[in-house]
Design a protein around this motif. Sequence first.
Motif, PDB file in Angstrom:
ATOM      1  N   GLY A  90       0.769  -1.249   0.000  1.00 35.99           N
ATOM      2  CA  GLY A  90       0.000   0.000   0.000  1.00 35.99           C
ATOM      3  C   GLY A  90       0.797   1.295   0.000  1.00 35.99           C
ATOM      4  N   ARG A  91       2.119   1.195  -0.198  1.00 31.39           N
ATOM      5  CA  ARG A  91       2.975   2.394  -0.300  1.00 31.39           C
ATOM      6  C   ARG A  91       2.863   3.332   0.904  1.00 31.39           C
ATOM      7  NH1 ARG A  91       2.738   4.004  -6.707  1.00 31.39           N
ATOM      8  NH2 ARG A  91       3.786   2.139  -7.485  1.00 31.39           N
ATOM      9  N   ALA A  92       2.789   4.648   0.639  1.00 32.00           N
ATOM     10  CA  ALA A  92       2.956   5.647   1.718  1.00 32.00           C
ATOM     11  C   ALA A  92       1.857   5.564   2.780  1.00 32.00           C
ATOM     12  CB  ALA A  92       2.990   7.046   1.116  1.00 32.00           C
ATOM     13  N   LEU A 171      13.253   3.008 -21.797  1.00 30.72           N
ATOM     14  CA  LEU A 171      11.999   2.279 -22.055  1.00 30.72           C
ATOM     15  C   LEU A 171      11.723   1.333 -20.904  1.00 30.72           C
ATOM     16  CD1 LEU A 171      12.303   1.742 -25.878  1.00 30.72           C
ATOM     17  CD2 LEU A 171      10.640   3.149 -24.668  1.00 30.72           C
ATOM     18  N   ILE A 172      11.230   1.888 -19.819  1.00 32.14           N
ATOM     19  CA  ILE A 172      11.167   1.148 -18.562  1.00 32.14           C
ATOM     20  C   ILE A 172       9.956   0.238 -18.436  1.00 32.14           C
ATOM     21  CG2 ILE A 172      12.409   2.908 -17.275  1.00 32.14           C
ATOM     22  CD1 ILE A 172       9.608   3.853 -16.289  1.00 32.14           C
ATOM     23  N   GLU A 173      10.124  -0.762 -17.596  1.00 28.33           N
ATOM     24  CA  GLU A 173       8.981  -1.511 -17.060  1.00 28.33           C
ATOM     25  C   GLU A 173       8.990  -1.252 -15.560  1.00 28.33           C
ATOM     26  OE1 GLU A 173       8.160  -5.699 -17.975  1.00 28.33           O
ATOM     27  OE2 GLU A 173       7.917  -5.994 -15.821  1.00 28.33           O
ATOM     28  N   LYS A 218      10.929  12.042 -21.794  1.00 29.55           N
ATOM     29  CA  LYS A 218      12.058  11.652 -20.955  1.00 29.55           C
ATOM     30  C   LYS A 218      11.492  10.890 -19.771  1.00 29.55           C
ATOM     31  CE  LYS A 218      16.246  13.360 -18.773  1.00 29.55           C
ATOM     32  NZ  LYS A 218      16.999  12.278 -19.443  1.00 29.55           N
ATOM     33  N   VAL A 219      12.088   9.743 -19.461  1.00 28.16           N
ATOM     34  CA  VAL A 219      11.591   8.927 -18.357  1.00 28.16           C
ATOM     35  C   VAL A 219      12.698   8.758 -17.337  1.00 28.16           C
ATOM     36  CG1 VAL A 219      10.501   6.753 -17.712  1.00 28.16           C
ATOM     37  CG2 VAL A 219      10.170   7.661 -20.013  1.00 28.16           C
ATOM     38  N   HIS A 220      12.377   9.067 -16.088  1.00 23.70           N
ATOM     39  CA  HIS A 220      13.362   8.857 -15.027  1.00 23.70           C
ATOM     40  C   HIS A 220      13.485   7.345 -14.809  1.00 23.70           C
ATOM     41  CE1 HIS A 220      15.764   9.465 -11.582  1.00 23.70           C
ATOM     42  NE2 HIS A 220      14.856   9.067 -10.712  1.00 23.70           N
ATOM     43  N   THR A 221      14.684   6.825 -15.024  1.00 23.14           N
ATOM     44  CA  THR A 221      14.868   5.372 -14.895  1.00 23.14           C
ATOM     45  C   THR A 221      14.961   5.054 -13.419  1.00 23.14           C
ATOM     46  OG1 THR A 221      17.234   5.687 -15.136  1.00 23.14           O
ATOM     47  CG2 THR A 221      16.008   5.137 -17.111  1.00 23.14           C
ATOM     48  N   ASN A 251       8.393  15.028 -19.164  1.00 30.32           N
ATOM     49  CA  ASN A 251       9.369  14.362 -18.306  1.00 30.32           C
ATOM     50  C   ASN A 251       8.624  13.564 -17.236  1.00 30.32           C
ATOM     51  OD1 ASN A 251      11.465  13.546 -16.687  1.00 30.32           O
ATOM     52  ND2 ASN A 251      12.448  15.562 -16.570  1.00 30.32           N
ATOM     53  N   ASP A 252       8.678  12.234 -17.340  1.00 25.30           N
ATOM     54  CA  ASP A 252       8.037  11.385 -16.331  1.00 25.30           C
ATOM     55  C   ASP A 252       9.046  11.099 -15.224  1.00 25.30           C
ATOM     56  OD1 ASP A 252       6.551   9.604 -14.857  1.00 25.30           O
ATOM     57  OD2 ASP A 252       7.013   7.893 -16.153  1.00 25.30           O
ATOM     58  N   LEU A 253       8.851  11.747 -14.089  1.00 19.81           N
ATOM     59  CA  LEU A 253       9.801  11.597 -12.985  1.00 19.81           C
ATOM     60  C   LEU A 253       9.546  10.344 -12.154  1.00 19.81           C
ATOM     61  CD1 LEU A 253      10.367  15.094 -11.368  1.00 19.81           C
ATOM     62  CD2 LEU A 253      11.887  13.802 -12.859  1.00 19.81           C
ATOM     63  N   GLY A 254       8.385   9.744 -12.299  1.00 17.67           N
ATOM     64  CA  GLY A 254       8.085   8.562 -11.477  1.00 17.67           C
ATOM     65  C   GLY A 254       7.792   8.990 -10.058  1.00 17.67           C
ATOM     66  N   SER A 255       8.720   8.678  -9.157  1.00 14.38           N
ATOM     67  CA  SER A 255       8.504   9.049  -7.772  1.00 14.38           C
ATOM     68  C   SER A 255       8.443  10.570  -7.660  1.00 14.38           C
ATOM     69  CB  SER A 255       9.620   8.493  -6.905  1.00 14.38           C
ATOM     70  OG  SER A 255       9.324   8.711  -5.561  1.00 14.38           O
ATOM     71  N   GLY A 256       9.486  11.184  -8.125  1.00 10.33           N
ATOM     72  CA  GLY A 256       9.533  12.634  -7.973  1.00 10.33           C
ATOM     73  C   GLY A 256       9.538  12.980  -6.500  1.00 10.33           C
ATOM     74  N   ASP A 288       1.855   8.762  -4.100  1.00  7.03           N
ATOM     75  CA  ASP A 288       2.080   7.859  -2.969  1.00  7.03           C
ATOM     76  C   ASP A 288       3.470   7.237  -2.936  1.00  7.03           C
ATOM     77  OD1 ASP A 288       1.584   6.337  -5.215  1.00  7.03           O
ATOM     78  OD2 ASP A 288       0.187   4.960  -4.250  1.00  7.03           O
ATOM     79  N   LYS A 289       4.395   7.832  -3.674  1.00  7.25           N
ATOM     80  CA  LYS A 289       5.780   7.391  -3.534  1.00  7.25           C
ATOM     81  C   LYS A 289       6.469   8.349  -2.549  1.00  7.25           C
ATOM     82  CE  LYS A 289       6.080   5.020  -7.996  1.00  7.25           C
ATOM     83  NZ  LYS A 289       6.784   5.006  -9.307  1.00  7.25           N
ATOM     84  N   LEU A 290       7.592   8.947  -2.943  1.00  5.21           N
ATOM     85  CA  LEU A 290       8.328   9.779  -1.980  1.00  5.21           C
ATOM     86  C   LEU A 290       7.512  10.950  -1.441  1.00  5.21           C
ATOM     87  CD1 LEU A 290      11.909   9.776  -3.514  1.00  5.21           C
ATOM     88  CD2 LEU A 290      11.254   8.955  -1.246  1.00  5.21           C
TER      89      LEU A 290
HETATM   90  C1  LIG Z   1       6.210   4.432 -10.414  1.00  5.05           C
HETATM   91  C2  LIG Z   1       6.388   5.007 -11.761  1.00  5.05           C
HETATM   92  C3  LIG Z   1       5.298   5.138 -12.629  1.00  5.05           C
HETATM   93  C4  LIG Z   1       3.915   4.673 -12.230  1.00  5.05           C
HETATM   94  O1  LIG Z   1       3.432   5.432 -11.174  1.00  5.05           O
HETATM   95  P1  LIG Z   1       2.153   4.915 -10.325  1.00  5.05           P
HETATM   96  O2  LIG Z   1       1.881   6.042  -9.384  1.00  5.05           O
HETATM   97  O3  LIG Z   1       2.579   3.663  -9.668  1.00  5.05           O
HETATM   98  O4  LIG Z   1       1.064   4.705 -11.283  1.00  5.05           O
HETATM   99  C5  LIG Z   1       5.517   5.683 -13.872  1.00  5.05           C
HETATM  100  N1  LIG Z   1       6.749   6.080 -14.254  1.00  5.05           N
HETATM  101  C6  LIG Z   1       7.823   5.962 -13.445  1.00  5.05           C
HETATM  102  C7  LIG Z   1       9.169   6.421 -13.934  1.00  5.05           C
HETATM  103  C8  LIG Z   1       7.680   5.421 -12.169  1.00  5.05           C
HETATM  104  O5  LIG Z   1       8.742   5.302 -11.356  1.00  5.05           O
END
Ligand SMILES: *Cc1c(COP(=O)(O)O)cnc(C)c1O
Length: 463
Positions: A90-92, A171-173, A218-221, A251-256, A288-290
């Motif tokens: 459940g993350r944060a 090109l992340i998964e 751009k995707v944050h790896t 720019n997809d930072l993901g957690s950010g 709900d990440k950082l």
């Molecule tokens: C975690 C993440 C996602 C997906 O985010 P969710 O909030 O889990 O949907 C997308 N891109 C990156 C780079 C991530 O780290």
Amino acid sequence: MEGNAALRALPSVDRVLGLPQLLPLIERFGRAEVTEAIRAVLAEARAGRVPPGSAEIVAAMAADRLEERDRSKLRPLFNLTGTVLHTNLGRALLAEAAIEAAVDAMRDAVALEFNLADGKRGERDDHLREILCELTGAEDATLVNNNAAAVLIALNTLGAGREAVVSRGELIEIGGAFRMPDIMARAGVKLVEVGTTNRTHPRDYRAALHAGTGLVLKVHTSNYRIEGFTAEVGGRELAAIAREAGVPLLNDLGSGTLVDLSRWGLLREPTVREAVEEGADLVTFSGDKLLGGPQAGFIVGRRDLIAAINRNPMKRALRVDKIRIAALAATLKLYRDPDRLAERLPTLHLLSRRAGEIEAQARRIEPQLSPLLSPAYGVEVCECRSQIGSGALPLNTIASAGLRISAPRGRDLEALAAAFRALPRPVIGHMKDGALVLDLRCLTDEAGFLANLSSLSLPHGMA
Ligand SMILES: *Cc1c(COP(=O)(O)O)cnc(C)c1O
């Protein structure tokens, strides 16, 4: 008694229902539910799956059944996995202020899409727009269900029917079937890969840009790192390349993160403000990440592009409810006072706990846990490494401490792990080097943890 005779002697449903000890059960679950449970027990006895018994035994079995059914699988647990933002757990954890705001919004009507000043229709994004812009330096902001949705709608809005240029190294998964190429396909965007896995240069992007390009991505790896002979084009340079070609940069930072985490002794993750300053037209990140809030996906950046996203019919399908908006607003407000952030935001509090403090906690708990598990299992205080989780800084673990439980005579550790999971408040550790390790970084309720242990029932024959 002969088997058949025993079956014939099975009590009737009414006979069991009439027992005085069933009254509290009927009070709690209702007559229909209790009747159903008794029927089910009797049917199992007739089918030979449980031994036939007296009315009292049938009543007790029905009570167990009802208890089991009633016990939520989503009940709180102790996350002692060492992964603070554990996606499967459940993350944060939300800040108290966020919990209160969510509860208030749940209980009452709120001005979700209603302007209190003029009594006209309002927008649900209005509750977060201002503070998101303040904290990130962006012109405008919107939010959707999660970051995967943020990426999906941003790609679809900027690039449907056109090309999105992205480095082969990005090109992340992410897990849970979030693969960038698949998301692009669903967004109706044609993926154009540039560069190689380890090296991508400015000229690679430039060569791919043409009239049919919808955006540069751009995707944050976040969950892996390419090391050695590598080259990537930084956010600032890529923004200039995209601007030259007249296409937006997403720019997809993901957690950010909204703050520089090095202040709390953690490694730096790129902040959203930095990504905006570098010139990205849109930046996406998770709630709900950082950031430490509820599940959500934020999109911040250029006003015209945010407006286009808000006009996309997908937005309605991906929107966030009042409960989360209330919790998010309360979470974001905490960032206005960075000095007290680690006190108030559980994610940051847990991530910044010092190994020494956690070790002291392990030393307090060890003498209470050991007698419960001995002689079958040995318990010792150990050093360990926690992870942030959710793909953030995967290679940078944090020094922590915990309890290492081993089975000297080769007893089954899996069975012990199952016994911990079966507790009223399940305890989840992780297996490492032939031992069950409980990383205590996320243990804040020490008294509750110890009290919970009194219900531990060791695997059969191991007490
Ligand atoms: C975690 C993440 C996602 C997906 O985010 P969710 O909030 O889990 O949907 C997308 N891109 C990156 C780079 C991530 O780290």
